[in-house]
Write a protein that holds these residues in place. Structure first.
Motif, mmCIF file in Angstrom:
data_model
loop_
_atom_site.group_PDB
_atom_site.id
_atom_site.type_symbol
_atom_site.label_atom_id
_atom_site.label_comp_id
_atom_site.label_asym_id
_atom_site.label_seq_id
_atom_site.Cartn_x
_atom_site.Cartn_y
_atom_site.Cartn_z
ATOM 1 N N LEU A 86 -17.017 0.592 -42.279
ATOM 2 C CA LEU A 86 -16.781 0.488 -43.712
ATOM 3 C C LEU A 86 -15.416 -0.116 -43.995
ATOM 4 O O LEU A 86 -14.411 0.353 -43.465
ATOM 5 N N PRO A 87 -15.353 -1.146 -44.832
ATOM 6 C CA PRO A 87 -14.078 -1.796 -45.130
ATOM 7 C C PRO A 87 -13.245 -0.973 -46.102
ATOM 8 O O PRO A 87 -13.781 -0.216 -46.902
ATOM 9 N N PRO A 88 -11.930 -1.100 -46.029
ATOM 10 C CA PRO A 88 -11.075 -0.379 -46.970
ATOM 11 C C PRO A 88 -11.117 -1.019 -48.347
ATOM 12 O O PRO A 88 -11.299 -2.216 -48.487
ATOM 13 N N VAL A 89 -11.000 -0.188 -49.374
ATOM 14 C CA VAL A 89 -10.879 -0.687 -50.739
ATOM 15 C C VAL A 89 -9.729 0.071 -51.385
ATOM 16 O O VAL A 89 -9.144 0.962 -50.798
ATOM 17 N N ASP A 90 -9.420 -0.270 -52.611
ATOM 18 C CA ASP A 90 -8.321 0.395 -53.305
ATOM 19 C C ASP A 90 -8.579 1.894 -53.379
ATOM 20 O O ASP A 90 -9.715 2.340 -53.586
ATOM 21 N N ASP A 91 -7.516 2.686 -53.234
ATOM 22 C CA ASP A 91 -7.642 4.136 -53.176
ATOM 23 C C ASP A 91 -8.395 4.708 -54.372
ATOM 24 O O ASP A 91 -9.124 5.682 -54.243
ATOM 25 N N GLU A 92 -8.197 4.134 -55.548
ATOM 26 C CA GLU A 92 -8.781 4.724 -56.739
ATOM 27 C C GLU A 92 -10.250 4.370 -56.905
ATOM 28 O O GLU A 92 -10.913 4.868 -57.811
ATOM 29 N N VAL A 93 -10.788 3.506 -56.063
ATOM 30 C CA VAL A 93 -12.165 3.049 -56.229
ATOM 31 C C VAL A 93 -13.093 3.808 -55.281
ATOM 32 O O VAL A 93 -13.192 3.499 -54.102
ATOM 33 N N ILE A 94 -13.742 4.835 -55.806
ATOM 34 C CA ILE A 94 -14.839 5.490 -55.097
ATOM 35 C C ILE A 94 -15.952 5.624 -56.119
ATOM 36 O O ILE A 94 -15.939 6.522 -56.947
ATOM 37 N N GLU A 95 -16.890 4.689 -56.093
ATOM 38 C CA GLU A 95 -17.954 4.707 -57.083
ATOM 39 C C GLU A 95 -18.851 5.907 -56.862
ATOM 40 O O GLU A 95 -19.148 6.290 -55.734
ATOM 41 N N LYS A 128 -20.510 21.083 -57.243
ATOM 42 C CA LYS A 128 -19.154 20.892 -57.785
ATOM 43 C C LYS A 128 -18.143 20.759 -56.650
ATOM 44 O O LYS A 128 -17.256 19.901 -56.687
ATOM 45 N N ALA A 129 -18.287 21.606 -55.646
ATOM 46 C CA ALA A 129 -17.373 21.545 -54.513
ATOM 47 C C ALA A 129 -17.549 20.248 -53.743
ATOM 48 O O ALA A 129 -16.562 19.590 -53.367
ATOM 49 N N LEU A 130 -18.778 19.853 -53.498
ATOM 50 C CA LEU A 130 -19.038 18.610 -52.770
ATOM 51 C C LEU A 130 -18.414 17.424 -53.488
ATOM 52 O O LEU A 130 -17.755 16.577 -52.855
ATOM 53 N N GLU A 131 -18.584 17.351 -54.775
ATOM 54 C CA GLU A 131 -18.036 16.226 -55.529
ATOM 55 C C GLU A 131 -16.514 16.250 -55.526
ATOM 56 O O GLU A 131 -15.871 15.190 -55.441
ATOM 57 N N TYR A 132 -15.941 17.422 -55.578
ATOM 58 C CA TYR A 132 -14.481 17.508 -55.506
ATOM 59 C C TYR A 132 -13.990 17.062 -54.130
ATOM 60 O O TYR A 132 -13.051 16.263 -54.024
ATOM 61 N N PHE A 133 -14.602 17.565 -53.077
ATOM 62 C CA PHE A 133 -14.186 17.205 -51.729
ATOM 63 C C PHE A 133 -14.321 15.704 -51.489
ATOM 64 O O PHE A 133 -13.438 15.078 -50.901
ATOM 65 N N TYR A 134 -15.409 15.115 -51.960
ATOM 66 C CA TYR A 134 -15.672 13.708 -51.646
ATOM 67 C C TYR A 134 -14.928 12.747 -52.577
ATOM 68 O O TYR A 134 -14.327 11.778 -52.120
ATOM 69 N N TYR A 135 -14.964 13.021 -53.864
ATOM 70 C CA TYR A 135 -14.381 12.064 -54.807
ATOM 71 C C TYR A 135 -12.882 12.288 -55.037
ATOM 72 O O TYR A 135 -12.134 11.325 -55.194
ATOM 73 N N GLN A 136 -12.438 13.538 -55.053
ATOM 74 C CA GLN A 136 -11.047 13.819 -55.356
ATOM 75 C C GLN A 136 -10.166 13.941 -54.119
ATOM 76 O O GLN A 136 -8.991 13.595 -54.155
#
Length: 455
Positions: free
Chosen positions: A37-46, A380-388
């Protein structure tokens, strides 16, 4: 692969499509094709649709048991850090973690992460190791060296058999025996091999003469450890399998005398955050108590003279969640979207985390393996762990073992016995596949009936 790389949904799908094409071009490929997986900007996690996120987490975590397995045995490594255990970590395997890992093989095959043929090959490799490694009375130790089959003592007196780890292993074996149900010779032979290992376990040999089962036995120290398999904890599966054994089965009286050997101390009956807790210590203890036996054992309709087990496990998870949301000790990072206390690594070493021993450390496995019990809270926990927390928590084999925002500490590794329940219990939430397979085994049904369970 850099474990801290992040990827947008579009890039992920593009590279995944390329990987699928690659798999189709090489039928002899034995490893899962995971795109770089290529790196992208830190703030971009769709944001992914929930089902895609669950699939991603399961698949990535399963790699721990597939690509990262110990080479000679095919079994699960105890942990990922190579310098652990005096540098012996790469060759150190864990019996219970192996049981959890193989429990996920049916899901991996069904979802197309690995082929049925490759799963059979790996199962045969693991069976061959178990047939030849050090064992006593058909049962297995907590740890082995994968390259020579020798037991690595867990402690000075615990240098022999661990009956609870053996039960976790056999739980996974029976799930696979049920899944590989084909008439072709390869599956017939695998089932026979599993049956031989299963029937060789002399459960009754771990009764020291007082109509209970002991957790440990050593060829050098016998029952010196003196630890009864008594509830409430992670070990209910021991008595279920011991009763189910067609060769060395225990009687119901052993369950009654052994599992609840602590008598009324294992009953609770109090209310925490408005939630009634039937069994266990106050606040329920570490979350793995409600995970390990229920990889295969379906708690949804499970009842006996002691408890309604669906009520027990859901209460445990909801109390654990509510405690973290209330956060009585004021730890940074606790809340309704970041919760889960269980045994894991921590900033001081390793600990059995639960409300009564709260060090400010969250372990993703606690919330994620609770998905069947608390789907909204676990999501809720999964989304926090993955997105935040992605850059700090997400790596080659899923989420790292644990973290503390309060101490700005983040684990850099994985523990097999924590990773396995994530894959297995998310699958039980999504399709109930492992529950259906295990509970369809006639010997398991017979054992539960013998002990007085309704299911």
């Amino acid at each position: 692969m850099n474990p801290h790389k992040k990827v947008s949904l579009k890039l992920f799908i593009t590279f995944l499509f390329a990987a699928v094409i690659c798999v189709g071009c090489s039928k002899d490929k034995k490893e899962i094709e995971f795109p770089e997986l290529p790196p992208v900007d830190d703030e971009v996690i769709e944001k992914l649709p929930t089902d895609e996120l669950l699939e991603l987490v399961q698949k990535q975590t399963f790699k721990y048991f597939w690509e990262f397995a110990e080479t000679n045995s095919g079994c699960a490594r105890e942990r990922s850090q190579d310098d652990a255990y005096e540098g012996n970590s790469p060759r150190l395997i864990a019996t219970g973690a192996t049981g959890f890992g193989i429990s996920c093989f049916p899901a991996a095959v069904t979802r197309g992460w690995i082929t049925r043929e490759d799963a059979i090959t790996r199962m045969n490799k693991i069976c061959a190791f178990l047939e030849n490694c050090e064992s006593y009375h058909g049962a297995y130790a907590h740890w082995y060296y994968g390259d020579n089959g020798r037991i690595r003592p867990f402690s000075y007196h615990d240098d022999g058999i661990d009956l609870v780890e053996t039960a976790f292993l056999m739980q996974g074996m029976l799930i696979n025996r049920q899944f590989f149900d084909g008439d072709n010779q390869e599956e017939v032979d695998l089932r026979a091999r599993i049956t031989a290992l299963w029937e060789a376990v002399e459960w009754t040999a771990f009764d020291p003469g007082d109509n209970t089962l002991n957790w440990h036995w050593s060829p050098n120290h016998a029952f010196h450890m003196g630890m009864k398999v008594g509830g409430w904890n992670e070990a209910l599966i021991v008595y279920v399998l011991a009763a189910a054994s067609p060769t060395y089965g225990i009687d119901k009286s052993t369950y009654e005398n052994g599992w609840f050997a602590h008598g009324g101390k294992m009953y609770n009956g109090k209310t925490f955050y408005g939630i009634h807790l039937p069994l266990s210590i106050d606040y329920g203890g570490p979350m793995f108590w409600s995970h390990y036996s229920f990889i295969g054992l379906d708690p949804r309709n499970l009842k006996d003279q002691y408890a309604n087990y669906w009520e027990q496990v859901t209460a445990h998870a909801l109390i654990n969640y509510s405690y973290c949301r209330e956060n009585p000790k004021g730890w940074k990072g606790y809340g309704g979207d970041s919760w889960g206390l269980t045994s894991s690594d921590n900033h001081l070493g390793y600990g059995g985390h639960e409300p009564g021993n709260d060090l400010g450390v969250i372990a993703p496995t606690a919330a994620l393996a609770s998905f069947p019990y608390t789907p909204e809270q676990s999501l809720k926990a999964l989304e926090y762990f993955y997105y935040q927390m992605n850059a700090k928590l997400w790596g080659d084999y899923g989420f790292y073992d644990a973290f503390s925002e309060h101490y700005n500490w983040y684990s850099d590794g994985y523990i097999g016995i924590d990773q396995g329940p994530i894959v297995a219990m998310i699958e039980n939430y999504r399709t109930q596949q492992l529950w259906k397979l295990f509970m369809a085994d006639q010997e398991v049904k017979d054992g539960l009936t013998k002990l007085g369970f309704s299911f």
